[in-house]
Design a protein around this motif. Structure first.
Motif, short mmCIF file in Angstrom:
data_model
loop_
_atom_site.label_atom_id
_atom_site.label_comp_id
_atom_site.label_asym_id
_atom_site.label_seq_id
_atom_site.Cartn_x
_atom_site.Cartn_y
_atom_site.Cartn_z
N LYS A 110 17.88 16.60 14.77
CA LYS A 110 17.40 15.28 13.20
C LYS A 110 18.44 15.91 12.36
O LYS A 110 17.70 15.98 11.03
CB LYS A 110 15.73 15.35 13.89
N GLY A 111 17.96 17.37 12.44
CA GLY A 111 18.29 18.21 10.91
C GLY A 111 19.38 18.32 10.60
O GLY A 111 20.74 18.26 11.18
N ASP A 112 19.62 18.80 9.12
CA ASP A 112 21.12 18.85 8.60
C ASP A 112 20.71 20.24 8.17
O ASP A 112 20.75 21.52 7.30
CB ASP A 112 20.97 17.94 7.78
N SER A 113 20.73 21.43 9.31
CA SER A 113 20.01 22.77 9.49
C SER A 113 21.10 23.73 9.40
O SER A 113 21.96 23.27 8.88
CB SER A 113 18.98 22.55 10.59
N HIS A 144 12.06 22.95 6.43
CA HIS A 144 12.99 22.26 5.47
C HIS A 144 13.74 22.07 6.98
O HIS A 144 14.76 20.46 6.85
CB HIS A 144 13.96 23.32 5.22
N ASP A 145 14.47 22.72 7.93
CA ASP A 145 13.96 22.40 8.81
C ASP A 145 13.80 21.36 10.47
O ASP A 145 12.83 22.11 11.07
CB ASP A 145 14.89 23.05 10.12
N GLU A 146 14.04 19.76 9.73
CA GLU A 146 12.72 19.18 10.82
C GLU A 146 12.33 20.24 12.49
O GLU A 146 14.06 19.87 12.30
CB GLU A 146 12.69 18.10 11.06
N GLU A 167 11.61 10.57 14.12
CA GLU A 167 11.54 11.34 13.49
C GLU A 167 10.69 10.63 12.33
O GLU A 167 10.76 9.79 11.43
CB GLU A 167 12.44 11.74 13.08
#
Lengths: 713, 532
Positions: free
Chosen positions: B255-258, A710-712, A299
Motif C-alpha cells: 500500500k505504501g510508497d514507503s 506516513h507509511d501506511e 485501504e
C-alpha cells in the motif's frame, strides 16, 4: 461609555504550509489572516488565556523528545492585538501555538454554524470501578508531541498530537536538514481536528465494522480541510485567475491534490483518486468518475479518497452550472473567453461563487452527520444522510447542490443498499410510520403464503398501516411524557452525573439548549438520557422499539445478545443531541437526535458462534466475546409532542446472523476481494485493549496513530 | 504409507532421496523456517543434502519434545552431518538462530543473497543504515523499558513487549521473551553486552555457516547464471530475488510508497527521532532542540513548584501545573481535571519506534533470497521465497534467462510451480494476490496446466503462538483459504500436520497426496517426483 466588544479575532496563519512561502507563485497567498470568534466571559471580557486556552481548545506545548516546555503565547498581549497576532514563522513556537489555535477555532466555527448548536468533544468514559462519563470542556493540542512524520487525534487523551521531523530527501520542494512541522500545515490541522469533532458526534465511527467506516473518517476530515481552505478570502482568486476560471481544466484541483498529498505526507491516495499525469501528454488530468473505483479498494485512505473525489465533483458540477452566466455576460454572450488574462472583476465574482458553494457543500457534509446511523456507516448511508439533512434545512435546492451530489455519487459508483432509484426523493430516510409500515409489509411478504389478501399490500394498506403505527407510538409515548422513576442502578444503565442531586419523582426529558453554557447543555443531555433509556428498555414498548430496529423480546434475541437482569435484551442510548431540523420554519422547534444500540457478542470462529448461540445458553453480563456486533438506529424525537421523525437503521437487527457474519469475515480478514495484497483485515490482536471497547487497533488505544503514519502499514 | 517401507540397508534415521525429484522436509521447530532437501546424487551414493534456513522464534515450539536441539540432532542423523549446500535467505532470528548448532557439520557450499556480500557497495550501504536504525530503535526501546519499570506504565509495557518481538528478529538469539523483556537491550544481547553492530547474534549465527563452508560462499544475484546444486541429479536453480535495486528494497508494503532503509527515519540530524531515542539520560539542551533556547523551559523547571531563575516563573509554573500537571490528580467530578494524568504524553513519541521497527523488519524481509528449483525432466518448480514481501515479489519479473531460443521468465517458472514455500509465515503482505493475467508476480501465476493438479503449499507457522503471544495474524486466514482453494486442500502447516481431505476432492487425488506426505513429530516430509 459603553464597551464595544469585538465580534471576531483576526490571526495570521499559513494557508497551505511554510514550503509555499518560498515559492514565488504562491508566497502572496501563503500567509493569511483568518477570522475566528472572539471568546468572552459573561461580563464580555476576553476569556482567552495564554496557551492559548479558550472555551474549546487548550494548547499545551510540551516537546517530550527534547524534554522542553515552550512558553505559551498570550494573544491578548497588546502588541499582538495590534497586528493580527504573531507574523508567520517557522522558528517561533509561539506562532505554531497561535496557528493551531486559530485553525482549530475556524473549524469549530464552521461546525457550529452548520449544526446550529454548540459542539462537544467526546466524553471521557471510565468503566471501572463504575461506568462513568465526564464532560471534556477543551480539546488539548500538543503542537510538538512527536518526532515523526505523523500527526493524529487521540480519542483516549482527547488531544491532537503533532509531529515534526527533519527533511532528509532532496527534491525541489525539500531541502535536507530543514525541519518540517506538521502543525504548520493548514490541512493537517483541519484534518486532525475534524477527526476529533467527528468523534465527538459519533464515537462509534472508530469501529471498523465494514470497509467504509475508517475510510469515511479519513475522507470526511479531508473534505473539511479542502472546503474550509476554499472558504478563506483571497485563497481562490490567484488560482482562478491562473486557470482562467476553469475548474473543468482541473489544474486548480491538480494543484490542490498535490499540495494536499505533499503537505500531509500521506502518500498519493488522494492525488491518485482525483487525477494523474497523462503519460502521452505529460499534463495532469483529472480522473473521470469511475463507477467501479471502489471495487477491491479497502485501504482507508485510498477508499476514502474516492468519497472525497465524489464530493469534489459535486462541487465542480455546481460551480460550472452557477458561473455559466458570468462567462456569457463577460464574453458578449458566447461564453468563450478570449486568450490572455481574465478581468479581475470576473476573477472576484468567480472566486466569490466558488467560495459560497464551497461553504454550502461543507455545511451539507457536516450537517449530514446528524442523519447517519449510529454505527456501521457506509458511503451510501452518508449520501442519504446528506440529502435528507439538506432537504430539511433547505427544501428548495435552487442551486442544485443535492442533485449534483446524487449525480456525482452515482457516477462514482457509491450507491446505498436497498433503494429503488438514485434520485433525491428515493434517498430520503423513512419517517417513523413509514418505517414501521414497511416492516410490517416485509414481515408479511417474508411469511406470506400468497393466498391471504394481506400478503399483497397496496397503497390503501400502507396508509392504514401508517396510521396504525402513529397510533401505537402515540399510545406508548405517554409513558415517556410521564417520565420514569429511577430504579436500582442497572449495570447497563446510562451513566449518572456525580453532581446531580438524587431525585424522588419521575425523571423526564429536560430542555436542552442549542447555545449557551456547554456545561449546562451537557448536564441537560445527561439527565435526559435516563428517561429515554428507561422508555426503550420498557418491555411494554416492544412495538415502538421494533420500528426503531430494536428487539426487546427475550425470545427473539439469540443468547449472545447482551441482556439485563430481567433477561431482556438491553438497549443502550448512546447519544442525545439537540437539533433544529427546519430552522426556516422559525417555530423554534428543537428536536433530539437519539442514537440507540444493542450489543451482541461475536466470535472469530464461526463454529464457536454457533455453540454460543445454542438455545438455552446464558452468559454473565461481564462476559465478552471476541468482538462486539452492534445494531440499532438513529431517530429524531420531538420532546414536546414525543413524535418521532426520520428513522435511520443499521442494516440488520441485533438478532441478524447475516450481518454478524458479514462483520466477522471483514474484521478477521477471511473474505476480502482485494487487488494485489491480501489485506489482513482489522482483527485486533491486542490483549491489552479493553474488550468492551473494541477499537480494533493493535497500537494501544489509538485508532488514528497508525492510520496516520506516513507509511501506511 | 508406502514410502516408509521403501527403506534400504541404510540406518533408519538417514533421509532418503527419491529415485527422481526431491524430498522436502519442513522441520517443526516452532514459528520459523528450517527446510532440508534431499536430491539423488549424480552417479549414485548418498543423497545430496541442502538446508534452507534454520531458526525459530523462542517460545514458539509446538511441543517440549520438538526443540531446536532435537531438530538439529535429527538433521545430523538424517545427513550424517554432511550438508552439500546451506542457503540462508535473510538475517532474521526465525531463520538463522539455530545455525549456531551446525559448527561441527561438514558444509560444502553456502548460499547467501548479494545483500550479504562484503564487497558489494549497495549491500554495505544497506547494512550501515540497518545498523543505524537498529541502534536508534534499541535506544527507544530502552527508554520505554525504563518508563515501564518506573511508572508501572501499562502502555509502555505493552509497547515494549511488541517492540521486543520485532527487535529480537533483528538481533537474534534463542532467549525467551521473558528474559528479553526484563533486560536492557544491546546489539550483542544475550551473548555479551556490546554495542558493536557486527556482534548481533544473527550475524554470529550466519558467521558459523560462512566459516564452515568448505568449498565456497556464493553471493547470489537475481536473474544471473542458472545455479547448480553441486552433484545433484536433475535439478537447477533460478534466483529471483532479492532485487539488485535499491529502490525496490524500499517498498515493503503493497500500500505504501514507503521507505526502507533510509529517508526520514535514518536521519543523522540531531532533531530526528533516532537522535532523541539514543540520548538516554541526557538533560535537555544536550540533545538537539528545534527552537532557540529562549522559548523553552526544561521539564523539571516547568513543573517545579518552587521555581527560580525564570522570568515570571510563577505564572509559567501555574500554567504548566494546571494544564499538564505533575501529580496524579483526583477528578471524581462530572468534568475532567484540567491536568489529568491520562492526558500526558511523556512516552507517546517513543511509540513510533514500533512503526519504525516494522519498517525495518519489512526491509530485511525484502532482502530474502528467492530460489526456484526446477526438476529438469518434467519442468516442475519448487519455489522457496524466504520472507520476501511486496517489493521483492514485484522484482521477480525484472529479468529473465535465455537458453538458446528459449526465454525463461518468472511467470514461466511460477506457472510450473508445484510446491510453494509460503512467504513470511503467511503474513498479509508476503503472498501477493492476483490473476494469471496480472502484470506482476502473484499467487495467480502459480501452478498452471498439468502442474495445477499437484500444487501444494508449505506454511512454516505456529498459528496459536503467533496469535496469542506475538499478536501476529500468521497465517492470514484469507491467504490460507486462497491457498487451500488453489491447492485443493494440499496445504501443510508446521503446527497442524496432515490436513483433512476437503469435500469434493477426488479420492485418488487425495491418496496420491497422502502417499507423498509423511508427518512425524519432528518434521513434515513431502515428495515431489520428477515425473507425472
Amino acid at each position: 461609555m459603553e464597551k464595544t466588544i469585538p465580534g471576531r479575532r483576526r490571526l495570521r496563519v499559513y494557508s497551505f504550509d511554510p514550503s509555499l512561502a518560498s515559492d514565488l507563485v504562491t508566497w502572496g497567498i501563503n500567509q493569511i489572516a483568518i477570522d475566528i470568534p472572539w471568546e468572552t466571559d459573561e461580563a464580555g471580557e476576553s476569556s482567552l488565556k495564554p496557551g492559548p486556552v479558550g472555551e474549546y481548545i487548550e494548547v499545551v506545548d510540551y516537546d517530550p523528545a527534547s524534554g522542553l516546555f515552550y512558553k505559551p503565547v498570550d494573544l491578548n498581549d497588546r502588541n499582538l492585538l495590534g497586528q493580527d497576532g504573531l507574523p508567520a514563522s517557522e522558528t517561533n513556537p509561539q506562532f505554531h501555538q497561535q496557528m493551531v489555535y486559530a485553525v482549530a477555532m475556524a473549524t469549530i466555527d464552521h461546525f457550529e454554524m452548520a449544526f446550529g448548536r454548540k459542539i462537544f468533544w467526546s466524553d471521557k468514559i471510565t468503566r471501572k470501578p463504575r461506568y462513568r462519563e465526564q464532560f471534556v470542556p477543551r480539546l488539548r493540542i500538543y503542537p510538538h508531541a512527536l518526532r515523526a512524520r505523523n500527526a493524529y487525534y487521540s480519542p483516549a487523551k482527547k488531544a491532537l498530537l503533532f509531529g515534526y521531523f527533519p527533511v532528509t530527501s532532496k527534491d525541489k520542494n525539500n531541502t535536507p536538514g530543514t525541519m518540517v512541522f506538521t502543525c504548520l500545515s493548514h490541512d493537517i490541522v483541519v484534518h486532525e481536528i475534524s477527526h476529533a469533532l467527528l468523534d465527538g458526534i459519533h464515537p462509534r465511527f472508530n469501529e471498523p465494522s465494514n470497509p467504509d467506516v475508517h475510510a469515511f473518517h479519513e475522507a470526511f476530515a479531508d473534505i473539511v480541510a479542502i472546503f474550509q481552505r476554499f472558504s478563506y478570502e483571497g485563497v481562490l482568486e490567484s488560482q482562478i485567475s491562473r486557470t482562467r476560471g476553469d475548474l473543468a481544466g482541473e489544474s486548480l484541483l491538480a494543484q490542490l491534490a498535490q499540495q494536499f498529498g505533499r503537505a500531509t505526507g500521506r502518500g498519493t491516495a488522494l492525488r491518485d483518486a482525483l487525477g494523474g499525469i497523462n503519460p502521452e501528454t505529460g499534463a495532469w488530468e483529472s480522473r473521470p468518475p469511475n463507477p467501479l473505483a471502489l471495487e477491491g479498494i479497502y485501504e482507508p485512505h485510498a477508499r476514502g479518497a474516492i468519497l472525497v473525489a465524489a464530493v469534489f465533483r459535486a462541487f465542480t458540477l455546481v460551480y460550472h452550472h452557477r458561473v455559466a452566466d458570468l462567462f456569457r455576460l463577460s464574453t458578449g454572450g458566447t461564453g468563450i473567453l478570449p486568450d490572455g488574462e481574465i478581468h479581475p472583476d470576473l476573477v472576484g465574482r468567480l472566486a466569490g461563487e466558488a467560495r459560497e458553494i464551497a461553504a454550502r457543500i461543507l455545511r451539507m457534509c457536516i450537517r449530514g452527520l446528524d442523519y447517519c446511523p449510529p454505527v456501521d456507516l457506509t458511503f451510501g448511508d452518508y449520501l442519504r444522510a446528506v440529502v435528507t439533512a439538506d432537504l430539511e434545512l433547505n427544501p428548495e435546492d435552487r442551486d442544485g447542490c443535492r442533485v449534483a451530489f446524487v449525480q456525482s455519487f452515482r457516477e462514482w459508483g457509491i450507491a446505498p443498499a436497498g433503494i429503488r432509484s438514485m434520485s433525491v426523493d428515493a434517498l430520503i430516510w423513512d419517517d417513523y410510520e413509514t418505517a414501521g409500515a414497511k416492516q410490517t409489509i416485509r414481515q408479511m411478504q417474508g411469511t406470506g403464503d400468497g393466498r391471504s389478501k394481506e400478503s399483497r399490500p397496496d397503497s390503501r394498506f400502507l396508509k392504514m398501516e401508517q396510521r396504525k403505527q402513529r397510533e401505537i407510538l402515540k399510545k406508548h409515548s405517554k409513558s415517556l411524557v410521564m417520565g420514569y422513576m429511577e430504579g436500582p442502578e442497572e449495570e447497563d444503565g446510562p451513566a449518572q452525573r456525580a453532581s446531580r442531586p438524587k431525585q424522588r419523582g419521575r425523571r423526564k426529558i429536560k430542555t436542552i439548549g442549542l447555545w449557551g453554557d456547554r456545561r449546562k447543555i451537557w448536564d441537560a443531555i445527561q439527565d435526559s438520557t435516563f428517561p429515554i433509556w428507561a422508555w426503550l428498555n420498557d418491555p411494554d414498548n416492544t412495538q415502538v422499539a421494533r420500528v426503531l430496529n430494536l428487539i426487546l423480546d427475550a425470545d427473539q434475541a439469540p443468547p449472545t445478545v447482551f441482556r439485563n437482569r430481567h433477561d431482556n435484551p438491553t438497549v443502550e442510548v448512546h447519544s442525545v443531541r439537540p437539533i433544529m431540523r427546519r430552522p426556516f420554519e422559525m417555530n423554534g422547534e428543537v428536536s433530539l437526535v437519539v442514537e440507540v444500540l444493542q450489543r451482541r457478542r461475536g466470535f472469530f470462529d464461526r463454529e464457536v458462534q454457533k455453540e454460543m448461540d445454542a438455545a438455552g445458553m446464558v452468559y454473565d453480563y461481564e462476559f465478552q466475546g471476541d468482538f462486539i456486533y452492534r445494531a440499532g438506529s438513529t431517530f429524531f424525537l420531538n420532546p414536546e409532542t414525543m413524535g418521532i421523525y426520520s428513522v435511520i437503521k443499521t442494516p440488520g437487527t441485533v438478532a441478524s446472523d447475516e450481518e454478524l457474519e458479514r462483520m466477522r469475515s471483514w474484521i478477521t480478514g477471511e473474505d476480502l476481494p482485494l487487488h494485489h495484497a491480501f489485506d489482513r483485515g482489522t482483527l485486533s490482536l491486542d490483549e491489552g485493549s479493553d474488550p468492551s471497547h473494541e477499537v480494533t487497533d493493535p497500537n494501544r488505544d489509538e485508532p488514528f496513530a497508525m492510520l496516520h503514519e506516513h507509511d501506511e502499514d | 504409507m508406502a514410502r516408509t517401507t521403501r527403506r534400504r540397508r541404510t540406518p533408519a534415521a538417514q533421509m532418503q532421496a527419491p529415485k527422481t525429484g526431491v524430498n522436502v522436509r519442513m522441520y517443526r521447530q516452532g514459528h520459523g523456517d528450517c527446510f532440508l532437501l534431499a536430491f539423488p546424487r549424480k552417479g549414485g551414493g548418498d543423497p545430496v543434502y541442502m538446508m534452507i534456513d534454520c531458526g525459530y522464534k523462542p517460545g514458539s515450539q509446538i511441543s517440549d519434545r520438538v526443540k531446536a536441539t532435537n531438530v538439529v540432532k535429527d538433521i545430523a542423523d538424517a545427513t550424517g552431518k554432511k550438508l552439500d549446500v546451506v542457503a540462508v535467505t535473510h538475517e532474521h532470528q526465525d531463520h538463522v538462530n539455530a545455525l549456531t548448532k551446525f559448527k561441527d557439520f561438514d558444509i560444502g557450499v553456502a548460499w547467501f543473497a548479494w545483500t550479504e556480500d562484503p564487497d558489494d557497495d549497495d549491500a554495505n550501504e544497506l547494512r550501515r543504515r540497518h545498523t543505524d536504525q537498529l541502534l536508534g530503535l534499541i535506544g527507544a526501546r530502552n527508554q520505554l523499558h525504563s518508563l515501564a519499570a518506573v511508572d508501572g506504565n501499562k502502555n509502555a509495557e505493552s509497547a515494549q513487549a511488541r517492540l521486543d518481538q520485532l527487535l529480537m528478529l533483528e538481533l537474534g538469539g534463542e532467549d525467551e521473551m521473558s528474559i528479553v523483556s526484563g533486560a536492557w537491550l544491546t546489539m550483542g544481547f544475550g551473548a555479551s553486552s556490546s554495542s558493536d553492530p557486527s556482534k548481533s547474534q544473527n550475524k554470529r549465527a550466519m558467521e558459523v555457516i560462512k566459516a564452515s563452508a568448505k568449498r565456497r560462499i556464493e553471493y547470489i544475484l537475481p536473474h544471473d547464471d542458472i545455479l547448480e546444486v553441486p552433484d545433484a541429479e536433475g535439478v537447477r536453480v533460478f534466483a529471483l530475488g532479492p532485487p539488485k535495486n535499491d529502490d525496490l528494497l524500499k517498498d515493503e508494503d503493497p500500500k505504501g510508497d514507503s521507505s526502507f532503509p533510509g529517508h526520514e527515519i535514518a536521519s543523522a540530524g540531531s532533531l530526528s527521532f533516532f537522535a532523541a531515542a539514543r540520548e538516554r539520560g541526557t538533560t535537555a539542551g544536550e540533545a538537539g532542540t528545534p527552537f532557540a533556547v529562549e522559548y523553552g523551559l526544561a521539564k523539571d523547571d516547568a513543573l517545579n513548584p518552587n521555581p527560580t531563575g525564570q522570568d515570571d516563573p510563577e505564572r509559567l509554573n501555574r500554567f504548566f501545573g494546571d494544564h499538564y500537571g505533575r501529580d496524579d490528580s483526583d477528578d471524581d467530578d462530572d468534568v475532567i481535571a484540567s491536568n489529568a494524568k491520562w492526558r500526558r504524553i511523556d512516552e507517546e513519541w517513543l511509540y513510533a519506534a514500533e512503526t519504525f521497527a516494522l519498517k525495518l523488519n519489512r526491509g530485511i524481509n525484502n532482502t530474502s533470497l528467492v530460489l526456484a528449483f526446477e526438476l529438469v525432466q518434467t519442468g516442475k518448480v519448487l519455489l522457496f521465497v524466504g520472507d520476501a514481501q511486496n517489493g521483492n515479489w514485484k522484482s521477480w519479473d525484472d529479468g529473465h534467462w535465455l537458453e538458446g531460443e528459449d526465454k525463461i521468465t518468472a511467470k514461466n517458472l511460477l506457472e510450473r510451480t508445484v510446491l510453494y514455500k509460503v512467504g513470511h509465515h503467511g503474513s498479509h503482505n508476503a503472498t501477493l494476490k492476483g490473476k494469471h493475467a496480472s502484470n506482476y508476480p502473484n499467487l495467480g501465476w502459480m501452478g498452471h496446466g498439468k502442474y495445477a493438479k499437484e500444487f501444494t503449499a508449505l506454511i512454516p507457522a505456529n498459528r496459536s503462538w503467533a496469535l496469542k503471544k506475538a499478536k501476529w495474524n500468521h497465517p492470514l486466514p484469507a491467504i490460507k483459504h486462497a491457498l487451500e482453494r488453489k491447492a485443493n486442500g494440499r496445504v501443510l502447516q508446521l503446527d497442524t500436520g496432515l490436513p483433512a481431505k476437503p469435500d469434493g476432492v477426488p479420492d485418488n487425488e487425495w491418496k496420491t497426496f497422502e502417499a507423498r506426505t509423511k508427518v512425524t513429530e519432528l518434521y513434515i516430509e513431502y515428495h515431489v517426483p520428477d515425473e507425472f
